[in-house]
Design a protein around this motif. Structure first.
Motif, PDB file in Angstrom:
ATOM      1  N   GLY A   1       0.793  -1.225   0.000  1.00 39.08           N
ATOM      2  CA  GLY A   1       0.000   0.000   0.000  1.00 39.08           C
ATOM      3  C   GLY A   1       0.825   1.275   0.000  1.00 39.08           C
ATOM      4  N   ASP A   2       2.155   1.152   0.155  1.00 38.85           N
ATOM      5  CA  ASP A   2       2.997   2.344   0.079  1.00 38.85           C
ATOM      6  C   ASP A   2       2.939   2.926  -1.332  1.00 38.85           C
ATOM      7  OD1 ASP A   2       3.868   2.408   2.678  1.00 38.85           O
ATOM      8  OD2 ASP A   2       5.786   1.413   2.294  1.00 38.85           O
ATOM      9  N   SER A   3       3.213   4.219  -1.397  1.00 38.23           N
ATOM     10  CA  SER A   3       3.291   4.876  -2.689  1.00 38.23           C
ATOM     11  C   SER A   3       4.713   5.416  -2.870  1.00 38.23           C
ATOM     12  CB  SER A   3       2.267   6.014  -2.740  1.00 38.23           C
ATOM     13  OG  SER A   3       2.461   6.765  -3.913  1.00 38.23           O
ATOM     14  N   VAL A   4       5.356   5.030  -3.966  1.00 43.52           N
ATOM     15  CA  VAL A   4       6.712   5.490  -4.261  1.00 43.52           C
ATOM     16  C   VAL A   4       6.637   6.490  -5.413  1.00 43.52           C
ATOM     17  CG1 VAL A   4       8.973   4.773  -5.155  1.00 43.52           C
ATOM     18  CG2 VAL A   4       7.822   3.384  -3.409  1.00 43.52           C
ATOM     19  N   THR A   5       7.265   7.649  -5.217  1.00 46.34           N
ATOM     20  CA  THR A   5       7.286   8.681  -6.258  1.00 46.34           C
ATOM     21  C   THR A   5       8.724   8.915  -6.696  1.00 46.34           C
ATOM     22  OG1 THR A   5       5.373   9.772  -5.241  1.00 46.34           O
ATOM     23  CG2 THR A   5       6.658  11.071  -6.807  1.00 46.34           C
ATOM     24  N   ILE A   6       8.942   8.915  -8.002  1.00 44.29           N
ATOM     25  CA  ILE A   6      10.266   9.225  -8.556  1.00 44.29           C
ATOM     26  C   ILE A   6      10.168  10.575  -9.270  1.00 44.29           C
ATOM     27  CG2 ILE A   6      12.087   8.460 -10.133  1.00 44.29           C
ATOM     28  CD1 ILE A   6      10.890   5.587  -9.854  1.00 44.29           C
ATOM     29  N   LEU A   7      11.054  11.503  -8.936  1.00 46.21           N
ATOM     30  CA  LEU A   7      11.110  12.794  -9.627  1.00 46.21           C
ATOM     31  C   LEU A   7      12.540  13.039 -10.089  1.00 46.21           C
ATOM     32  CD1 LEU A   7       9.108  15.264  -7.313  1.00 46.21           C
ATOM     33  CD2 LEU A   7       8.296  14.080  -9.345  1.00 46.21           C
ATOM     34  N   PRO A   8      12.710  13.756 -11.225  1.00 49.87           N
ATOM     35  CA  PRO A   8      14.066  14.163 -11.587  1.00 49.87           C
ATOM     36  C   PRO A   8      14.543  15.203 -10.580  1.00 49.87           C
ATOM     37  CG  PRO A   8      12.462  15.142 -13.079  1.00 49.87           C
ATOM     38  CD  PRO A   8      11.698  14.237 -12.172  1.00 49.87           C
ATOM     39  N   ALA A   9      15.750  15.050 -10.023  1.00 52.83           N
ATOM     40  CA  ALA A   9      16.296  16.093  -9.159  1.00 52.83           C
ATOM     41  C   ALA A   9      16.508  17.334 -10.013  1.00 52.83           C
ATOM     42  CB  ALA A   9      17.608  15.638  -8.545  1.00 52.83           C
ATOM     43  N   VAL A  10      16.131  18.503  -9.489  1.00 47.00           N
ATOM     44  CA  VAL A  10      16.369  19.732 -10.239  1.00 47.00           C
ATOM     45  C   VAL A  10      17.541  20.446  -9.590  1.00 47.00           C
ATOM     46  CG1 VAL A  10      15.398  21.868 -11.131  1.00 47.00           C
ATOM     47  CG2 VAL A  10      13.935  19.861 -10.856  1.00 47.00           C
ATOM     48  N   ALA A  11      18.644  20.502 -10.314  1.00 48.60           N
ATOM     49  CA  ALA A  11      19.871  21.079  -9.778  1.00 48.60           C
ATOM     50  C   ALA A  11      20.745  21.494 -10.941  1.00 48.60           C
ATOM     51  CB  ALA A  11      20.600  20.058  -8.902  1.00 48.60           C
ATOM     52  N   GLY A  12      21.794  22.247 -10.636  1.00 49.70           N
ATOM     53  CA  GLY A  12      22.717  22.682 -11.667  1.00 49.70           C
ATOM     54  C   GLY A  12      23.492  23.877 -11.159  1.00 49.70           C
ATOM     55  N   GLY A  13      23.862  24.756 -12.097  1.00 46.42           N
ATOM     56  CA  GLY A  13      24.587  25.936 -11.680  1.00 46.42           C
ATOM     57  C   GLY A  13      25.876  26.097 -12.456  1.00 46.42           C
ATOM     58  N   ALA A  14      26.541  27.214 -12.186  1.00 44.81           N
ATOM     59  CA  ALA A  14      27.693  27.600 -12.992  1.00 44.81           C
ATOM     60  C   ALA A  14      28.921  26.759 -12.705  1.00 44.81           C
ATOM     61  CB  ALA A  14      28.004  29.078 -12.744  1.00 44.81           C
ATOM     62  N   PHE A  15      28.926  26.084 -11.565  1.00 44.42           N
ATOM     63  CA  PHE A  15      30.105  25.357 -11.105  1.00 44.42           C
ATOM     64  C   PHE A  15      30.375  24.122 -11.951  1.00 44.42           C
ATOM     65  CE2 PHE A  15      32.066  24.316  -6.676  1.00 44.42           C
ATOM     66  CZ  PHE A  15      33.284  24.783  -7.130  1.00 44.42           C
ATOM     67  N   GLY A  16      31.615  23.645 -11.914  1.00 40.22           N
ATOM     68  CA  GLY A  16      31.974  22.397 -12.578  1.00 40.22           C
ATOM     69  C   GLY A  16      31.265  21.235 -11.924  1.00 40.22           C
ATOM     70  N   PHE A  17      31.046  20.191 -12.713  1.00 42.09           N
ATOM     71  CA  PHE A  17      30.200  19.092 -12.244  1.00 42.09           C
ATOM     72  C   PHE A  17      30.808  18.317 -11.078  1.00 42.09           C
ATOM     73  CE2 PHE A  17      29.006  14.574 -12.508  1.00 42.09           C
ATOM     74  CZ  PHE A  17      27.717  14.712 -12.078  1.00 42.09           C
ATOM     75  N   ALA A  18      32.091  17.980 -11.157  1.00 40.95           N
ATOM     76  CA  ALA A  18      32.701  17.139 -10.124  1.00 40.95           C
ATOM     77  C   ALA A  18      32.630  17.833  -8.761  1.00 40.95           C
ATOM     78  CB  ALA A  18      34.143  16.813 -10.483  1.00 40.95           C
ATOM     79  N   ALA A  19      32.974  19.126  -8.775  1.00 40.09           N
ATOM     80  CA  ALA A  19      32.955  19.874  -7.521  1.00 40.09           C
ATOM     81  C   ALA A  19      31.534  19.998  -6.990  1.00 40.09           C
ATOM     82  CB  ALA A  19      33.547  21.261  -7.750  1.00 40.09           C
ATOM     83  N   ALA A  20      30.591  20.252  -7.900  1.00 40.42           N
ATOM     84  CA  ALA A  20      29.195  20.390  -7.489  1.00 40.42           C
ATOM     85  C   ALA A  20      28.681  19.089  -6.885  1.00 40.42           C
ATOM     86  CB  ALA A  20      28.336  20.785  -8.689  1.00 40.42           C
ATOM     87  N   ALA A  21      29.014  17.975  -7.500  1.00 38.54           N
ATOM     88  CA  ALA A  21      28.551  16.683  -7.000  1.00 38.54           C
ATOM     89  C   ALA A  21      29.138  16.397  -5.620  1.00 38.54           C
ATOM     90  CB  ALA A  21      28.936  15.575  -7.981  1.00 38.54           C
ATOM     91  N   ALA A  22      30.396  16.792  -5.437  1.00 35.66           N
ATOM     92  CA  ALA A  22      31.036  16.576  -4.144  1.00 35.66           C
ATOM     93  C   ALA A  22      30.332  17.390  -3.065  1.00 35.66           C
ATOM     94  CB  ALA A  22      32.512  16.960  -4.220  1.00 35.66           C
ATOM     95  N   ILE A  23      30.033  18.651  -3.392  1.00 36.37           N
ATOM     96  CA  ILE A  23      29.337  19.513  -2.436  1.00 36.37           C
ATOM     97  C   ILE A  23      27.949  18.961  -2.143  1.00 36.37           C
ATOM     98  CG2 ILE A  23      28.197  21.770  -2.229  1.00 36.37           C
ATOM     99  CD1 ILE A  23      30.676  22.954  -3.585  1.00 36.37           C
ATOM    100  N   ALA A  24      27.267  18.533  -3.203  1.00 35.39           N
ATOM    101  CA  ALA A  24      25.890  18.051  -3.036  1.00 35.39           C
ATOM    102  C   ALA A  24      25.861  16.798  -2.168  1.00 35.39           C
ATOM    103  CB  ALA A  24      25.274  17.769  -4.394  1.00 35.39           C
ATOM    104  N   SER A  25      26.784  15.868  -2.397  1.00 41.53           N
ATOM    105  CA  SER A  25      26.755  14.638  -1.598  1.00 41.53           C
ATOM    106  C   SER A  25      27.115  14.958  -0.154  1.00 41.53           C
ATOM    107  CB  SER A  25      27.706  13.593  -2.184  1.00 41.53           C
ATOM    108  OG  SER A  25      29.031  14.056  -2.125  1.00 41.53           O
ATOM    109  N   HIS A  26      27.983  15.960   0.022  1.00 38.16           N
ATOM    110  CA  HIS A  26      28.319  16.408   1.374  1.00 38.16           C
ATOM    111  C   HIS A  26      27.075  16.998   2.044  1.00 38.16           C
ATOM    112  CE1 HIS A  26      30.581  18.091   4.692  1.00 38.16           C
ATOM    113  NE2 HIS A  26      29.964  19.242   4.479  1.00 38.16           N
ATOM    114  N   ALA A  27      26.328  17.816   1.282  1.00 35.42           N
ATOM    115  CA  ALA A  27      25.132  18.458   1.822  1.00 35.42           C
ATOM    116  C   ALA A  27      24.085  17.412   2.210  1.00 35.42           C
ATOM    117  CB  ALA A  27      24.547  19.435   0.792  1.00 35.42           C
ATOM    118  N   VAL A  28      23.917  16.397   1.354  1.00 37.05           N
ATOM    119  CA  VAL A  28      22.945  15.339   1.644  1.00 37.05           C
ATOM    120  C   VAL A  28      23.353  14.595   2.908  1.00 37.05           C
ATOM    121  CG1 VAL A  28      22.085  13.095   0.867  1.00 37.05           C
ATOM    122  CG2 VAL A  28      22.089  15.037  -0.695  1.00 37.05           C
ATOM    123  N   ALA A  29      24.655  14.293   3.019  1.00 36.26           N
ATOM    124  CA  ALA A  29      25.147  13.582   4.198  1.00 36.26           C
ATOM    125  C   ALA A  29      24.930  14.423   5.451  1.00 36.26           C
ATOM    126  CB  ALA A  29      26.627  13.256   4.018  1.00 36.26           C
ATOM    127  N   ALA A  30      25.180  15.740   5.324  1.00 39.23           N
ATOM    128  CA  ALA A  30      25.015  16.629   6.476  1.00 39.23           C
ATOM    129  C   ALA A  30      23.559  16.691   6.905  1.00 39.23           C
ATOM    130  CB  ALA A  30      25.520  18.033   6.117  1.00 39.23           C
TER     131      ALA A  30
END
Lengths: 162, 114
Positions: free
Chosen positions: B79-108
């Motif tokens: 009976g659970d409902s699972v929803t999948i959405l595209p994450a909306v993110a981006g910005g001027a920064f390079g991808f590797a650095a942005a991903a590192a910051i984002a995973s850090h933010a999620v962990a925090a």
């Protein structure tokens, strides 16, 4: 081509200016299938960064459900670049997950003028499109002559040469 | 047992255009394996080669982001409902650095939520 009301563009630019030097982001929803942006929804930038933006996942769930309930879709997804041009970065392209949306970028690097450009991003391919800003408050029949490339109620921004 | 899964536009090519599909599983990982048996390729768009949930998607169980529920280990009930959405993110920064910051933010945030 993205056709969008001037009042919505003004609200997006105001949001981008307000959050500068952090990047601002948001959505303009519209009736599903209409390709017409009608409801401006400024979103929090959960990253609160000058070089990165990210919708808060819980706010996004609320907003996406609300659009679903109202039979709307995200017609425009916008964000600002605050020190660089209004062109999608590699990060923007990697994340672009709404193939039907117009990706609108606003650059606030110049204090007095905004650069506003719109793109389709599908399967990693970026295609710029013209932006037509429609002034709903002007009666198009009230003006009888105008210069080539302009109409009394719209301003057309062609794609920049790249 | 049946779990309703809401599929975003960008992934409907895997579900024959369907907006909602049903699946089963005791955890999110099980559910995605089950879905992949009928919608081949869907799982690979959600799970990295290293076996983690992709940065480019948000997955929710009912009203909760699964990143706060153990990600792929999140427990599911009938009976659970699972929803999948595209994450909306981006910005001027390079991808590797942005991903590192984002995973850090999620962990925090995950730490803060405990």
């Amino acid at each position: 081509m993205l056709s969008i009301d001037r009042s919505i563009i003004d609200a997006i630019v105001a949001h981008a200016r307000r959050d500068h030097p952090d990047e601002a982001c948001g959505v303009v929803a519209g009736p599903a299938g209409s390709d017409t942006p009608t409801r401006h929804i400024p979103m929090d930038n959960a990253a609160r960064s000058m070089t990165f933006y990210e919708f808060d996942s819980m706010e996004q769930l609320r907003v996406w459900r609300e659009m679903d309930d109202r039979d709307e879709e995200p017609v425009v997804i916008y964000h600002s670049h605050t020190a660089t041009e209004a062109y999608p970065s590699r990060t923007d392209v990697s994340f672009a997950g709404e193939p039907g949306a117009h990706y609108l970028l606003v650059s606030t690097r110049e204090p007095d003028t905004e650069e506003i450009r719109s793109f389709r991003i599908v399967d990693g391919v970026v295609t710029e499109e013209p932006v037509e800003i429609v002034d709903a408050a002007v009666d198009p029949h009230a003006v009888q002559s105008y210069m080539f490339g302009q109409s009394p109620a719209t301003v057309d921004y062609e794609c920049s040469d790249r | 047992m049946a779990i309703e899964v809401r599929i975003p536009t960008i992934l409907r090519s895997y579900t024959g255009g369907a907006k909602v599909v049903e699946g089963s599983g005791d955890t999110l990982a099980d559910l995605l394996t089950d879905l992949d048996s009928r919608h081949a390729g869907l799982r690979a768009r959600l799970v990295t080669d290293a076996g983690a949930l992709h940065r480019f998607v948000n997955v929710y169980v009912n009203d909760e982001d699964v990143r706060f529920l153990g990600a792929l280990d999140a427990k599911l009930n009938d009976g659970d409902s699972v929803t999948i959405l595209p994450a909306v993110a981006g910005g001027a920064f390079g991808f590797a650095a942005a991903a590192a910051i984002a995973s850090h933010a999620v962990a925090a945030r995950a730490t803060a939520a405990r």
